[in-house]
Design an enzyme around this catalytic site. Sequence first.
Site, short mmCIF file in Angstrom:
data_model
loop_
_atom_site.label_atom_id
_atom_site.label_comp_id
_atom_site.label_asym_id
_atom_site.label_seq_id
_atom_site.Cartn_x
_atom_site.Cartn_y
_atom_site.Cartn_z
N HIS A 193 0.81 -1.22 0.00
CA HIS A 193 0.00 0.00 0.00
C HIS A 193 0.84 1.27 0.00
O HIS A 193 0.36 2.33 -0.38
CB HIS A 193 -0.98 0.00 1.18
CG HIS A 193 -0.36 0.29 2.52
ND1 HIS A 193 -0.07 -0.70 3.44
CD2 HIS A 193 0.01 1.45 3.11
CE1 HIS A 193 0.45 -0.15 4.52
NE2 HIS A 193 0.50 1.16 4.35
N ASP A 223 0.35 -7.66 1.71
CA ASP A 223 0.68 -6.24 1.70
C ASP A 223 2.19 -6.01 1.64
O ASP A 223 2.74 -5.14 2.31
CB ASP A 223 0.09 -5.54 2.92
CG ASP A 223 0.11 -4.02 2.79
OD1 ASP A 223 0.15 -3.53 1.64
OD2 ASP A 223 0.13 -3.33 3.82
N SER A 307 5.05 2.22 8.02
CA SER A 307 4.74 1.10 7.13
C SER A 307 5.95 0.67 6.33
O SER A 307 6.58 1.49 5.66
CB SER A 307 3.62 1.50 6.16
OG SER A 307 2.44 1.79 6.84
#
Length: 457
Positions: A193, A223, A307
């Site tokens: 993402h 992811d 992230s």
Amino acid sequence: MRNDDDRRENFDEKYRRRTHALDEHDTVQFEKIDDDDLKDDVKDEHVDEREAPSHDDFREEHEVQKEDAPKPRTKREKSSFLPGLLAGIIGAILVVSLYHFLSNDSNNADEVVNNTKDTAEVRQEIESKHEDKLITDTIVAVEKAKPAVVSVINLQSQTNLFGNESSLAEAGTGSGVIYKTDDEYAYVITNNHVIDKATEVQVNTSEGDSVEAEILGTDIWTDLAVLRMPKGNITDVIEFGDSDKLLVGEEAIAIGSPLGDMFSGSVSRGIVSALDRRVPVDIDGNGTDDWEAAVLQTDAAINPGNSGGALVNSKGELIGINSMKIGLENVEGIGFAIPSNDVKAIVSELETGGEVDRPFIGVGLLDLYLISTSDQRNYLKLPSNVKQGVVLSSIEPGSPAEHAGLEELAVVTKLDDTEVNNAMEFRQYLYGNKKSGDTITVTYYLDGRQYETDVQL
């Protein structure tokens, strides 16, 4: 037969626009759906029981996206968990992984060079520079791992008032980890993402260099994404730890770029709070859980922008990829990371093939519970004792499912000898236990009768 490459491309295009809901600061928010609201929504979708719809009408009302599709880069948008689950989970959904290749592939002419210092060497270097300081294991671990952690910038073309594309602008930021280098390139793991819909990806190293990177592979279900960039003067890569040997209470150190590159290299510390947690994830944002992530729990502070950053142990070894956190107002210190051992296999596939090879069956899935009891009896012709299962909302032409005789509106209750109560369990069993070329036994109901068929994936 349908070409697998075409299938993956179609799935990629479909899901590239849809997944974790993220704002420009790389934040994901899941919202709870109240039971009453869900009932109203489902009721609105159903037809009037006094007017029996045609087979096509019923199928159109309950149409869902095709199953089998592991390869997306997806759009940041708001999503939600199923009713009764955690409310307001705000994820800085981060995942970082590093695959430490100790040997060269026989088919690869480039020599793999992984420079990692052991903790004793790192400690000696620190002590020589700071003789008046007490050098702890945490300091050594951070000093060892930090040079391999980078910032990842998602740059996208902007459209001006006249409808023309203008210069690139920052659309999101995250973190990444350098896990391998060869003669020409350095390889980075980040979240899928983080680089979703990127026109260009920029990596800022710990040395302050900004480098354009190319995307080698992505995977929507985990992811994860792998980037490749010119090696330049990069020498440090991260070392993998063994996440299967972790114990609750061990030290856990998160390194990344919370809130963007301005705070790159930020460090937070906690412990491993729990092992093998199962966290449901709504990938396509339709309010239904599509996947269940197997993660570590930690209380190390994780913030938006982390992230793709690293979770390391007291030896500076990668033990996990920071992936989510619970962000309720009255909740503190509940974060999640993907175990490093799980990451290794994904990284190797993404690097060499651009995607994860998962079995293809060719069906669309819809949870049975989303269909009213009256519709289950009147139109699906289900016996009253069948209360859980997955409706096949579509069968892809030329797919293994079609060749095996599966039909639309069949209700699957078992795969092999394992009961499947919803679409998430269907995918978990299929992807977790089968590979391309395997045969799977499907037990299903159609027009009131139970059938069983073997499908070659």
